[in-house]
Design an enzyme around this catalytic site. Structure first.
Site, PDB file in Angstrom:
ATOM      1  CB  ALA A  81      -0.894  -0.018   1.232  1.00  0.00           C
ATOM      2  CD  GLN A  83       2.315   6.503   4.636  1.00  0.00           C
ATOM      3  OE1 GLN A  83       3.183   6.080   5.393  1.00  0.00           O
ATOM      4  NE2 GLN A  83       2.443   7.635   3.980  1.00  0.00           N
ATOM      5  CB  SER A  84       4.070  -0.505   1.986  1.00  0.00           C
ATOM      6  OG  SER A  84       4.826  -1.662   2.245  1.00  0.00           O
ATOM      7  CG  ASN A  85       4.864  -0.017   8.267  1.00  0.00           C
ATOM      8  OD1 ASN A  85       5.200   1.141   8.514  1.00  0.00           O
ATOM      9  ND2 ASN A  85       3.674  -0.505   8.588  1.00  0.00           N
ATOM     10  CB  ALA A  87       7.343  -0.349   0.316  1.00  0.00           C
TER      11      ALA A  87
END
Ligand code: PLP
Length: 342
Positions: A81, A83-85, A87
């Site tokens: 997403a 706000q991917s942690n 990524a």
């Protein structure tokens, strides 16, 4: 208990690129537990994994990046997403390992303020040097195909890491967390009979179940669904991944524990903080000085508090709550968190 020296466990044979600070601490929440009047909550601080603000993807990435380097990759493509942690931690791992990082981020959470696409994990990913692509969910597949083709045609060797780092190799990272918990629970006299964590791409839960079976240790693992509108999907994904782990790395002698998921704390869906989650975040901050996030760990905390309050966890002396990280997203949920305070 299965008699087994550490060196014979299957995950020790795989190249691991060190990214984190291990073991992460296991700490009691004395004040909050006293308020609730139930078992003692112990927090496994994987938010302190040491890689670019920390989080649970660091454990998975040690194996995934180890494999990418062994295969001679020069770049990584991954997904999440906006706000991917995952990524963000992947970008950090790539920076350290000298790999280019491409983040394909999908706009899967509706009704977010503009900061959602510029601050928090997006800002960190940018600073960490990732190429970022923010796309509508339906465009992700074709975009990724085109990006892979373009990279390969120009002589690059991209390595694809799935969303959440959750394939069998990545999930091995949570088998190593079991190793830490086994040692810490003995040293700190913690009853390791119930582990709770936020669950979405299934790697954390599958890795924990697989690692526990390798040690022959019986322990409930309760995944708090924070992502899937249908909880059966999460359960099926964890089951599939547990099977993949066994196929790739061998079947443990002890049986694998049941896949237990709780769906009651999802609220309006992925990326939407519930009122209970927001007040759980305030409780932990105000009596323990500990920060949780509104998308993942805060929902796991609120589930733990509620399950204790309604007496469902009374048979356990201690509860281990894995703090899976996620704090950067807190800063793009300021509007609802502050509104709640008034
Ligand atoms: C990814 C993530 C999770 C969920 O872990 P999975 O292995 O994907 O189930 C939980 N908490 C945080 C903060 C995460 O970033």
């Amino acid at each position: 208990m299965v008699d087994m020296t550490l060196n014979t466990l299957p995950w020790h044979k795989h190249p691991r690129y060190t990214l984190g600070h291990w073991p992460t601490p296991l700490e009691p929440l004395r004040n909050l537990s006293a308020e609730l009047g139930g078992p003692t909550i112990w927090v496994k601080r994987d938010d302190c994994s040491g890689l670019a603000v920390g989080g649970n993807k660091t454990r998975k990435l040690e194996y995934l990046v180890g494999d990418a380097l062994q295969q001679g990759a020069d770049s990584v493509i991954t997904f999440g997403a906006v706000q991917s942690n995952h990524a963000r931690q992947t970008a950090a791992a790539c920076a350290k390992a000298g790999l280019a990082c491409y983040q394909v981020l999908s706009q899967s959470v509706a009704d977010r303020p503009p900061a959602y696409e510029t601050n928090g994990n997006v800002l960190l990913g940018n600073l960490l040097g990732a190429q970022q692509y923010i796309l509508a969910p339906q465009d992700v597949r074709s975009f990724t195909q085109a990006l892979l083709t373009q990279l390969r045609d120009s002589g690059h060797r991209p390595y694809v890491i799935p969303a959440g780092g959750s394939n069998a190799l990545g999930a091995l990272g949570y088998a190593t967390c079991v190793e830490e918990l086994m040692t810490q629970s003995v040293a700190q006299e913690v009853d390791l009979s119930c582990v709770i964590h936020a669950s979405s791409s299934a790697g954390t839960q599958a890795g924990l179940l697989y690692g526990l079976a390798q040690y022959g240790h019986h322990c409930k693992v309760l995944g708090i669904n924070v992502y899937h509108d249908n909880p059966a999907t999460l359960k099926a994904n964890v089951t599939t991944l547990v099977n993949d782990l066994q196929q790739s790395f061998g079947t443990p002698e002890a049986p694998i524990g049941p896949v237990e998921v709780n769906h009651a704390y999802l609220g309006d869906g992925y990326g939407h903080a519930t009122a209970d989650c927001q007040s759980a975040i305030r409780s932990a901050a105000s009596v323990e000085g500990l920060i949780f996030d509104p998308v993942y760990s805060g929902k796991a905390l609120s589930a733990t508090m509620d399950q204790i309050a309604i007496g469902n966890l009374n048979e356990h002396r201690d509860i281990v709550l894995i703090h899976t990280g996620g704090s950067p997203a807190l800063y793009v949920y300021d509007q609802e968190l502050l509104a709640k305070a008034q």
